[in-house]
Write an enzyme that holds these catalytic residues in place. Structure first.
Site, PDB file in Angstrom:
ATOM      1  N   GLU A  62       0.847  -1.178   0.000  1.00 44.86           N
ATOM      2  CA  GLU A  62       0.000   0.000   0.000  1.00 44.86           C
ATOM      3  C   GLU A  62       0.891   1.239   0.000  1.00 44.86           C
ATOM      4  O   GLU A  62       1.959   1.245   0.603  1.00 44.86           O
ATOM      5  CB  GLU A  62      -0.910   0.023   1.237  1.00 44.86           C
ATOM      6  CG  GLU A  62      -1.946  -1.074   1.233  1.00 44.86           C
ATOM      7  CD  GLU A  62      -2.996  -0.928   2.331  1.00 44.86           C
ATOM      8  OE1 GLU A  62      -3.063   0.129   2.983  1.00 44.86           O
ATOM      9  OE2 GLU A  62      -3.745  -1.897   2.520  1.00 44.86           O
ATOM     10  N   HIS A  80      -4.487   6.486   0.236  1.00 49.13           N
ATOM     11  CA  HIS A  80      -3.684   5.284   0.277  1.00 49.13           C
ATOM     12  C   HIS A  80      -4.243   4.317  -0.746  1.00 49.13           C
ATOM     13  O   HIS A  80      -5.284   4.582  -1.352  1.00 49.13           O
ATOM     14  CB  HIS A  80      -3.624   4.677   1.691  1.00 49.13           C
ATOM     15  CG  HIS A  80      -4.865   4.014   2.150  1.00 49.13           C
ATOM     16  ND1 HIS A  80      -5.962   4.720   2.620  1.00 49.13           N
ATOM     17  CD2 HIS A  80      -5.204   2.700   2.227  1.00 49.13           C
ATOM     18  CE1 HIS A  80      -6.908   3.864   2.979  1.00 49.13           C
ATOM     19  NE2 HIS A  80      -6.475   2.630   2.742  1.00 49.13           N
ATOM     20  N   ASP A 127      -8.725   0.514   8.275  1.00 49.07           N
ATOM     21  CA  ASP A 127      -8.782   1.941   7.940  1.00 49.07           C
ATOM     22  C   ASP A 127      -9.658   2.686   8.953  1.00 49.07           C
ATOM     23  O   ASP A 127      -9.292   3.768   9.427  1.00 49.07           O
ATOM     24  CB  ASP A 127      -9.340   2.160   6.531  1.00 49.07           C
ATOM     25  CG  ASP A 127      -8.434   1.621   5.437  1.00 49.07           C
ATOM     26  OD1 ASP A 127      -7.219   1.477   5.672  1.00 49.07           O
ATOM     27  OD2 ASP A 127      -8.951   1.349   4.335  1.00 49.07           O
ATOM     28  N   HIS A 160      -5.239   0.297  -2.155  1.00 47.27           N
ATOM     29  CA  HIS A 160      -5.616  -1.085  -1.902  1.00 47.27           C
ATOM     30  C   HIS A 160      -5.194  -1.851  -3.154  1.00 47.27           C
ATOM     31  O   HIS A 160      -5.971  -1.966  -4.103  1.00 47.27           O
ATOM     32  CB  HIS A 160      -7.126  -1.220  -1.678  1.00 47.27           C
ATOM     33  CG  HIS A 160      -7.590  -0.755  -0.343  1.00 47.27           C
ATOM     34  ND1 HIS A 160      -8.928  -0.721  -0.004  1.00 47.27           N
ATOM     35  CD2 HIS A 160      -6.925  -0.313   0.749  1.00 47.27           C
ATOM     36  CE1 HIS A 160      -9.053  -0.275   1.240  1.00 47.27           C
ATOM     37  NE2 HIS A 160      -7.851  -0.014   1.713  1.00 47.27           N
TER      38      HIS A 160
END
Length: 131
Positions: free
Chosen positions: A23, A80, A93, A82
């Site tokens: 990530e 961010h 998260d 995935h």
């Protein structure tokens, strides 16, 4: 609603692709109220297990916040990726979110790249339309 400049979207997707299978993480920069992202600042994922979560290094985050402010911009939120997961905040998260009122964007590489956004209320993520 969050307006996302095409250059900023492309930069987020490129960052996610370059970092996969880990990530990636960064800062959404522009103007708040209404949310308009004009650029992004990459950050280092400092998580102990970067393939399943992200973490912003506190010193790097402070330096990025100072740079954003010095440029006369505002932090709109954070992004961010995935790399293999869905386009939605995970339980992790939600558990680790701390910036109430800010946008959290996710870049999913599961299929065609997609960008989604949510606002952290302090208790949950509320969806934010991305334009």
């Amino acid at each position: 609603m969050m307006r996302l400049a095409s250059d900023a979207r492309e930069a987020m997707v490129a960052h996610a692709r370059e970092g996969a299978p880990e990530e990636v993480v960064g800062v959404l920069v522009g103007e708040r109220d209404p949310d308009r992202v004009t650029r992004v600042e990459r950050a280092t994922n400092a998580a102990a297990d970067p393939e399943t979560r992200y973490e912003l290094d506190p010193a790097e985050l402070l330096a990025a916040l100072d740079a954003v402010e010095a440029a006369g911009d505002e932090v709109v939120g954070f992004y961010h990726s995935h790399p293999r997961g869905p386009l939605a905040p995970s339980e992790t998260d939600e558990r680790l979110a701390t910036w109430g009122g800010y946008v959290y964007a996710i870049v999913s590489l599961d299929g065609d790249p997609a960008v989604g956004a949510w606002r952290w209320t302090g208790e949950r993520f509320d969806p934010v339309a991305v334009e």
